[in-house]
Write a protein that holds these residues in place. Structure first.
Motif, PDB file in Angstrom:
ATOM      1  N   UNK A 228       0.846  -1.232   0.113  1.00  0.00           N
ATOM      2  CA  UNK A 228       0.001   0.149   0.043  1.00  0.00           C
ATOM      3  C   UNK A 228       0.750   1.314   0.094  1.00  0.00           C
ATOM      4  N   UNK A 229       0.227   2.367   0.120  1.00  0.00           N
ATOM      5  CA  UNK A 229       1.128   3.610   0.142  1.00  0.00           C
ATOM      6  C   UNK A 229       1.994   3.923   1.370  1.00  0.00           C
ATOM      7  N   UNK A 230       1.857   3.052   2.387  1.00  0.00           N
ATOM      8  CA  UNK A 230       2.923   3.346   3.337  1.00  0.00           C
ATOM      9  C   UNK A 230       4.072   2.662   3.002  1.00  0.00           C
ATOM     10  N   UNK A 231       3.908   1.551   2.148  1.00  0.00           N
ATOM     11  CA  UNK A 231       5.154   0.627   1.859  1.00  0.00           C
ATOM     12  C   UNK A 231       5.871   1.646   0.668  1.00  0.00           C
ATOM     13  N   UNK A 232       4.996   2.264   0.101  1.00  0.00           N
ATOM     14  CA  UNK A 232       5.895   3.204  -0.957  1.00  0.00           C
ATOM     15  C   UNK A 232       6.456   4.347  -0.392  1.00  0.00           C
ATOM     16  N   UNK A 233       5.830   4.854   0.681  1.00  0.00           N
ATOM     17  CA  UNK A 233       6.616   5.808   1.352  1.00  0.00           C
ATOM     18  C   UNK A 233       7.924   5.467   1.892  1.00  0.00           C
ATOM     19  N   UNK A 234       8.230   4.257   2.218  1.00  0.00           N
ATOM     20  CA  UNK A 234       9.562   3.484   2.596  1.00  0.00           C
ATOM     21  C   UNK A 234      10.145   3.483   1.475  1.00  0.00           C
ATOM     22  N   UNK A 235       9.736   2.965   0.355  1.00  0.00           N
ATOM     23  CA  UNK A 235      10.468   2.887  -0.925  1.00  0.00           C
ATOM     24  C   UNK A 235      11.172   4.078  -1.135  1.00  0.00           C
ATOM     25  N   UNK A 326      15.280  -2.508   7.238  1.00  0.00           N
ATOM     26  CA  UNK A 326      16.798  -3.029   7.596  1.00  0.00           C
ATOM     27  C   UNK A 326      17.675  -2.287   6.690  1.00  0.00           C
ATOM     28  N   UNK A 327      17.416  -1.919   5.495  1.00  0.00           N
ATOM     29  CA  UNK A 327      18.552  -1.278   4.674  1.00  0.00           C
ATOM     30  C   UNK A 327      18.588  -0.073   4.734  1.00  0.00           C
ATOM     31  N   UNK A 328      17.354   0.853   5.303  1.00  0.00           N
ATOM     32  CA  UNK A 328      17.583   2.212   5.531  1.00  0.00           C
ATOM     33  C   UNK A 328      18.280   2.279   7.028  1.00  0.00           C
ATOM     34  N   UNK A 329      18.163   1.303   7.924  1.00  0.00           N
ATOM     35  CA  UNK A 329      18.982   1.510   9.106  1.00  0.00           C
ATOM     36  C   UNK A 329      20.444   1.148   8.935  1.00  0.00           C
ATOM     37  N   UNK A 330      20.974   0.247   7.994  1.00  0.00           N
ATOM     38  CA  UNK A 330      22.393  -0.018   7.570  1.00  0.00           C
ATOM     39  C   UNK A 330      22.943   1.479   7.179  1.00  0.00           C
ATOM     40  N   UNK A 331      21.758   2.279   6.418  1.00  0.00           N
ATOM     41  CA  UNK A 331      22.437   3.416   5.612  1.00  0.00           C
ATOM     42  C   UNK A 331      22.516   4.657   6.299  1.00  0.00           C
ATOM     43  N   UNK A 332      21.926   4.317   7.851  1.00  0.00           N
ATOM     44  CA  UNK A 332      22.174   5.246   8.727  1.00  0.00           C
ATOM     45  C   UNK A 332      20.819   6.164   9.084  1.00  0.00           C
TER      46      UNK A 332
END
Length: 333
Positions: A228-235, A326-332
């Motif tokens: 949904x839209x929330x997933x695309x906000x993460x993307x 998880x990628x966002x966390x690794x990217x800081x």
């Protein structure tokens, strides 16, 4: 058009699109495919360019694997206008009789190439994603049809030239290899071919997100698996963090989670980034057509048998909604 000496009939032409002395990215792609087709036919390949002050363009094109560069150079052609472009191409084709003419399915190509085909009374296949020579030495042109639900194979057996426009980013661009020693020939357009009922008043560059998508080195795309839209906000957060552009598959756009301007596939954009990350995209043929030429593809999907993995360089069988955070966390973040 007064063009001096006449060329032998036949051969493959590509239309070399340029603006302000800068070649469009589709031009090297057309040269690559044009060279392949010309070699199969045992025919010459020529690049045809319209514009003003084209000496530098001529020198640049001569470094590519073309046999000839034909330049219609005139101040009246300093900016694109549909009527002169169509009249010039049709007039030159009638005199030199190429077997095949290819152009990019760009805003300019889509606007004037159909006019030229009408003047030549020949067929045109628009928005192609594949070209090949048949055993009968015909050009088989493959394009999406019926809203992208099937792929149509089209030939033009009776009329010449065979004409097609090809989606940018579908073909691999030719490299500058020093050229083949082909000639650069300047053509003198006849005044009556330069007439136009329209006038160009202003040039407004494309400032939409579509333009950024076409030129992005990194594209982060999402499909129905994002939920949904929330997933695309993460993307979108991940795309920004990577310095790339966010994109979507057709099902995600149909659901209203992303705008059509970001759709990748047969009925959307065709892209060729250095890195394509696909999250929650199954990989239907409609989508693969628009991105399979990417240099590197990383796919994340819960289904280990998803078709997207057939074109991916690396695949992760996992939930995209777990991998992206998880990628966002690794990217800081």
């Amino acid at each position: 058009m007064s063009d001096g000496q006449a060329s032998a009939p036949g051969g493959v032409w590509i239309f070399g699109e340029q603006e302000g002395g800068v070649l469009h990215g589709a031009t090297p792609e057309l040269i690559g495919k044009g060279r392949e087709l010309a070699d199969q036919l045992g025919a010459p390949l020529a690049a045809v360019v319209f514009g003003a002050d084209l000496d530098a363009i001529g020198r640049e094109l001569s470094l590519y694997p073309v046999d000839a560069v034909l330049l219609a150079d005139h101040p009246a052609l300093g900016h694109y206008l549909a009527e002169p472009y169509a009249a010039l191409l049709a007039d030159l084709a009638k005199k030199r009789r190429p077997d095949i003419i290819l152009a990019g399915a760009t805003a300019i190509g889509r606007a004037f190439i159909p006019r030229a085909a009408a003047l030549l009374k020949t067929g045109l296949t628009a928005d192609c994603v594949g070209l090949e020579i048949t055993p009968e030495r015909l050009l088989r042109q493959t394009c999406p049809s019926f809203g992208g639900n099937i792929m149509a194979a089209i030939v033009c057996p009776e009329r010449r030239p065979q004409m097609a426009t090809i989606r940018p980013k579908v073909l691999k661009p030719a490299a500058k290899d020093g050229g083949r020693g082909g000639r650069v020939e300047k053509l003198a357009p006849a005044p009556e071919l330069l007439r136009s009922r329209t006038e160009r008043l202003e040039w407004l560059p494309d400032a939409s997100d579509t333009a950024g998508l076409a030129d992005a080195d990194i594209i982060v795309a999402g499909g129905r698996g994002l939920g949904g839209p929330a997933g695309f906000a993460l993307l979108e957060r991940l795309a920004r963090r990577l310095g790339g552009a966010a994109a979507a598959s057709r099902p995600a756009v149909d659901e209203g989670w992303a705008p059509y301007s970001r759709q990748i596939g047969q009925t959307g954009r065709t892209v060729q980034p250095k890195l394509y990350l696909a999250f929650g995209i199954s990989g239907a043929v409609h989508h693969l057509t628009g991105m399979s030429s990417s240099d590197r593809i990383i796919a994340v999907n819960k289904d280990p048998h998803a078709p997207i993995f057939s074109v991916a360089d690396w695949g992760v069988a996992a939930d995209a909604l777990e991998v992206i955070p998880a990628m966002l966390r690794e990217l800081g973040e």
